[in-house]
Scaffold this motif. Structure first.
Motif, short mmCIF file in Angstrom:
data_model
loop_
_atom_site.label_atom_id
_atom_site.label_comp_id
_atom_site.label_asym_id
_atom_site.label_seq_id
_atom_site.Cartn_x
_atom_site.Cartn_y
_atom_site.Cartn_z
N PHE A 236 -23.27 -46.25 -121.12
CA PHE A 236 -23.34 -45.36 -122.28
C PHE A 236 -22.17 -45.64 -123.23
O PHE A 236 -22.34 -45.72 -124.45
CB PHE A 236 -23.31 -43.91 -121.83
CG PHE A 236 -23.16 -42.93 -122.95
CD1 PHE A 236 -24.21 -42.64 -123.79
CD2 PHE A 236 -21.94 -42.31 -123.18
CE1 PHE A 236 -24.07 -41.75 -124.84
CE2 PHE A 236 -21.78 -41.42 -124.23
CZ PHE A 236 -22.85 -41.14 -125.06
N THR A 237 -20.99 -45.81 -122.68
CA THR A 237 -19.81 -46.09 -123.50
C THR A 237 -19.97 -47.39 -124.26
O THR A 237 -19.67 -47.46 -125.47
CB THR A 237 -18.55 -46.17 -122.60
OG1 THR A 237 -18.41 -44.93 -121.90
CG2 THR A 237 -17.31 -46.43 -123.41
N VAL B 56 -22.70 -49.03 -125.18
CA VAL B 56 -23.75 -49.02 -126.21
C VAL B 56 -23.45 -47.99 -127.31
O VAL B 56 -23.69 -48.25 -128.49
CB VAL B 56 -25.12 -48.72 -125.57
CG1 VAL B 56 -26.20 -48.61 -126.63
CG2 VAL B 56 -25.48 -49.81 -124.58
N ALA B 57 -22.91 -46.85 -126.93
CA ALA B 57 -22.74 -45.76 -127.90
C ALA B 57 -21.55 -45.96 -128.84
O ALA B 57 -21.60 -45.51 -129.98
CB ALA B 57 -22.59 -44.44 -127.16
N GLN C 202 -22.30 -47.62 -132.19
CA GLN C 202 -23.17 -46.75 -132.98
C GLN C 202 -22.38 -45.56 -133.55
O GLN C 202 -22.57 -45.17 -134.70
CB GLN C 202 -24.34 -46.24 -132.13
CG GLN C 202 -25.13 -47.32 -131.41
CD GLN C 202 -25.65 -48.39 -132.35
OE1 GLN C 202 -26.01 -48.12 -133.49
NE2 GLN C 202 -25.69 -49.63 -131.88
N VAL D 261 -30.19 -43.97 -132.16
CA VAL D 261 -29.76 -44.58 -130.89
C VAL D 261 -28.72 -43.71 -130.21
O VAL D 261 -28.79 -43.45 -129.00
CB VAL D 261 -29.21 -46.00 -131.13
CG1 VAL D 261 -28.54 -46.54 -129.87
CG2 VAL D 261 -30.31 -46.93 -131.58
N LEU D 262 -27.75 -43.22 -130.97
CA LEU D 262 -26.70 -42.38 -130.41
C LEU D 262 -27.28 -41.08 -129.85
O LEU D 262 -26.91 -40.65 -128.75
CB LEU D 262 -25.66 -42.07 -131.49
CG LEU D 262 -24.35 -41.47 -131.04
CD1 LEU D 262 -23.66 -42.36 -130.03
CD2 LEU D 262 -23.45 -41.19 -132.23
N LEU E 8 -30.33 -40.59 -128.74
CA LEU E 8 -31.10 -40.90 -127.53
C LEU E 8 -30.18 -41.09 -126.33
O LEU E 8 -30.48 -40.62 -125.22
CB LEU E 8 -31.95 -42.16 -127.75
CG LEU E 8 -33.15 -42.00 -128.69
CD1 LEU E 8 -33.81 -43.34 -128.93
CD2 LEU E 8 -34.15 -41.01 -128.11
N PHE E 9 -29.07 -41.78 -126.54
CA PHE E 9 -28.14 -41.99 -125.42
C PHE E 9 -27.45 -40.72 -125.00
O PHE E 9 -27.21 -40.49 -123.81
CB PHE E 9 -27.13 -43.08 -125.78
CG PHE E 9 -27.59 -44.46 -125.43
CD1 PHE E 9 -27.44 -44.96 -124.15
CD2 PHE E 9 -28.22 -45.25 -126.37
CE1 PHE E 9 -27.90 -46.21 -123.82
CE2 PHE E 9 -28.68 -46.51 -126.05
CZ PHE E 9 -28.51 -46.99 -124.77
N GLU F 128 -29.93 -38.87 -122.97
CA GLU F 128 -30.07 -39.51 -121.66
C GLU F 128 -28.92 -39.14 -120.73
O GLU F 128 -29.11 -38.79 -119.57
CB GLU F 128 -30.13 -41.03 -121.81
CG GLU F 128 -30.36 -41.75 -120.50
CD GLU F 128 -30.49 -43.24 -120.67
OE1 GLU F 128 -30.51 -43.94 -119.64
OE2 GLU F 128 -30.56 -43.71 -121.81
N VAL F 129 -27.70 -39.18 -121.27
CA VAL F 129 -26.54 -38.84 -120.45
C VAL F 129 -26.57 -37.38 -120.03
O VAL F 129 -26.28 -37.02 -118.89
CB VAL F 129 -25.22 -39.16 -121.20
CG1 VAL F 129 -24.03 -38.53 -120.51
CG2 VAL F 129 -25.03 -40.67 -121.27
#
Length: 199
Positions: free
Chosen positions: A132-133, A135-136, A139, A155-156, A158-159, A162-163
């Motif tokens: 997560f770190t 990819v996020a 963004q 995208v942010l 969605l992540f 998800e987290v």
């Protein structure tokens, strides 16, 4: 399970060292790529580089341990029919040890799966947060520096969602597996015949 505990401790120590080195490298890289910009841009570049390098290095550091964990967990359910697999997962979810009529093989597999899940759950959670770190962070930097980037916001979001859902799910799954393993160990001790004293 003592060997697995040692492997996990070594994995976290190794990851702490790797992450520390990656953080220093991220600071240097962020500063080097933006040193001619204003202070805010330099800070954002340093944050992004640190987050990406720490996330990637941490994930790679934990990869051998998570591969071992996946192997243990896979072996516990290997060659089982869907019904028998469901019996095991339902028992672990409930925290109640399988009855004798389930058979020793299924009881052993359930205990192996529960111990493996409880033992390595932190590794899986750590890897997920590091992913997560990685990819996020870029963004988030785009959203902060240019609020009009719709793709980055999506995208942010969605992540983050998800987290918010995955992290608690892994924590709950780990607690249930630990509870099942402890209950099974207590049940096995209760069933074990008492030693016969010799006069």
């Amino acid at each position: 399970m003592g060997e697995d505990e040692r492997i996990i401790r070594r994995a976290w120590r190794r990851t702490a060292l790797v992450v520390s080195i990656a953080a220093v490298a991220g600071v240097v890289a962020g500063w080097a790529t933006s040193r001619h910009e204003d202070g805010w841009t330099v800070a954002l570049a340093i944050f992004t580089c640190v987050a990406v390098l720490v996330g990637m290095a941490g994930m790679l550091s934990l990869l051998p341990t998570s591969a071992r964990a996946s192997s243990i967990i896979t072996q516990a359910t290997e060659d089982l029919t869907r019904d028998r697999r469901k019996i095991i997962t339902s028992a672990i979810r409930s925290g109640v040890p399988l009855a004798d009529d389930a058979g020793p093989e299924l009881q052993h597999r359930a205990l192996t799966l529960a111990r493996g899940t409880a033992m390595f759950n932190g590794i899986f959670l750590g890897q997920g947060l590091l992913l997560f770190t990685t990819v996020a962070a870029p963004q988030l930097a785009r959203v902060v520096s240019d609020g009009g980037v719709v793709f980055s916001r999506i995208v942010l979001a969605l992540f983050v969602i998800e987290v918010v859902f995955v992290a608690p799910l892994l924590v709950v799954r780990g607690r249930r597996a630990r509870r099942y393993a402890e209950a099974t160990a207590a049940e096995n001790e209760r069933r074990a015949p008492a030693p016969v004293s010799v006069a």
